[in-house]
Write a protein that holds these residues in place. Sequence first.
Motif, PDB file in Angstrom:
ATOM      1  N   VAL A 262       0.952  -1.410  -0.050  1.00 33.27           N
ATOM      2  CA  VAL A 262      -0.093   0.394   0.325  1.00 33.27           C
ATOM      3  C   VAL A 262       0.943   1.279   0.233  1.00 33.27           C
ATOM      4  O   VAL A 262       0.018   2.350   0.125  1.00 33.27           O
ATOM      5  N   GLU A 264       2.629   3.951  -1.499  1.00 34.40           N
ATOM      6  CA  GLU A 264       2.313   3.821  -3.220  1.00 34.40           C
ATOM      7  C   GLU A 264       2.623   5.647  -3.268  1.00 34.40           C
ATOM      8  O   GLU A 264       3.361   5.639  -5.124  1.00 34.40           O
ATOM      9  N   GLN A 265       3.412   5.877  -2.908  1.00 36.25           N
ATOM     10  CA  GLN A 265       3.810   7.688  -2.879  1.00 36.25           C
ATOM     11  C   GLN A 265       5.590   7.362  -2.961  1.00 36.25           C
ATOM     12  O   GLN A 265       6.101   6.484  -2.981  1.00 36.25           O
ATOM     13  N   ALA A 269       5.351   3.388  -5.986  1.00 36.47           N
ATOM     14  CA  ALA A 269       4.864   2.652  -7.152  1.00 36.47           C
ATOM     15  C   ALA A 269       5.463   1.690  -7.940  1.00 36.47           C
ATOM     16  O   ALA A 269       5.135   1.100  -8.787  1.00 36.47           O
ATOM     17  N   GLN A 270       6.225   2.654  -8.575  1.00 36.90           N
ATOM     18  CA  GLN A 270       7.166   2.687  -9.742  1.00 36.90           C
ATOM     19  C   GLN A 270       7.927   1.133  -9.193  1.00 36.90           C
ATOM     20  O   GLN A 270       8.258  -0.008 -10.261  1.00 36.90           O
ATOM     21  N   GLN A 272       7.424  -0.797  -7.221  1.00 33.08           N
ATOM     22  CA  GLN A 272       6.104  -2.109  -6.526  1.00 33.08           C
ATOM     23  C   GLN A 272       6.046  -2.725  -8.140  1.00 33.08           C
ATOM     24  O   GLN A 272       6.222  -3.776  -8.178  1.00 33.08           O
ATOM     25  N   SER A 273       5.692  -1.544  -8.911  1.00 34.39           N
ATOM     26  CA  SER A 273       5.269  -2.457 -10.617  1.00 34.39           C
ATOM     27  C   SER A 273       6.326  -3.562 -10.711  1.00 34.39           C
ATOM     28  O   SER A 273       6.374  -4.476 -11.493  1.00 34.39           O
ATOM     29  N   ASP A 282       3.387  -9.132  -4.637  1.00 30.66           N
ATOM     30  CA  ASP A 282       4.314  -8.290  -3.968  1.00 30.66           C
ATOM     31  C   ASP A 282       5.247  -8.170  -3.593  1.00 30.66           C
ATOM     32  O   ASP A 282       6.141  -8.851  -2.694  1.00 30.66           O
TER      33      ASP A 282
END
Length: 385
Positions: A262, A264-265, A269-270, A272-273, A282
């Motif tokens: 969770v 993402e900031q 997020a990049q 994580q992806s 994850d």
Amino acid sequence: MRVITALWMILICGPAWAVDLSVHYIRVETPTPPTLSNLDPIPDDLGLAGAQTALDDNNTTGKFLGQTYALDITELSPQDDVLGAARAALAETPFLILDAPSDVQLAIADLPEAQDALLFNVSAETPDLRSDACRGNMLHTAPSVSMRTDALAQFFVTRRWTDLAMIFGTYEDDRLFADAMRVSLQKFGISEPAEKEWAFDADMRRNAAQEVPLFTQDLGDYDALIVADEVDDFGRYIPFNTWQARPVAGTEGLTPKVWAPVVEQWGAAQLQSRFTEAHGRDMASKDYAAWAAVRTLGEAVTRTTAADAPTLRAFILSDAFELAGFKGRPLTYRGWNGQLRQPIPLVHSRALVASAPLEGFLHQRNELDTLGLDKPNSNCTAFED
């Protein structure tokens, strides 16, 4: 400005910076106790996947500089000759990633062959590794458990939740978390919580709605209930079953973690992806710790163009080193015990709630030093010049 300068240096210097660096990941299997639920199996590549992601990141940048990075992996059981495997790894490279219990890591760090090596602890959170039992050749990308409990205590203070209760399990890791939680509450001026030890052997999958209210009834009233269940045995059955309708925090509910899906900031997020695309799951906390260790080496090599352990260690511990860790602040290492300074996300399963250190918790040197052992409280002397 530093990024622009680095890019110009890449374009101008090119292969003149050529470096080959090999890293060896040693994972010693840690037996896990039986738990009530197996809904969250431990990935086979936990930690290893994070190191591989960082290796790919290093090589992506390194190809512009003529730098190449390699990762070797040794997986062992506690019955194997761990020290023999460590000696063999040290004969190939001075850079080891250690995913093992703290006593095993100390034994490796004390090997004569390891004295000029650079070791990264990515799994052991015991405070003594950052204090009395610290080793000058070992850095820690895993946080101490007290960094996580300090983050939670800061949240309690911010919300004015100062009347607390705690349930703790019977396993060593549960007690370690509970002990650290007590110290954190005292550190931030919160009185001792009402406590109970969880020693049930009944099947909570069927009995939680009956047993948990009775178990928590005599804790009285409180602002929040802390759960210390590091082995993930009973904690999932506590929320919404307590006698008092109160928030749950600790290892369940609102949890302090190194990393979570969770987050993402800050460009997270990049990361994580990229991780999910490569590994089909994850990124977990140990993955992040291993990623940070390998990326630390990559960043240090890029900045120094060196590949020897003493030079890289000196740079990593200097004020010139920073690691972009996708946590909103530059990550650096504490020069007195080798701990990576890093924010601690406070999360639940669906969202990031806060990121510690929280606003208002100040420090004369670095606000990240409000989390975990500060220099005056650490008995580590191995990093003194």
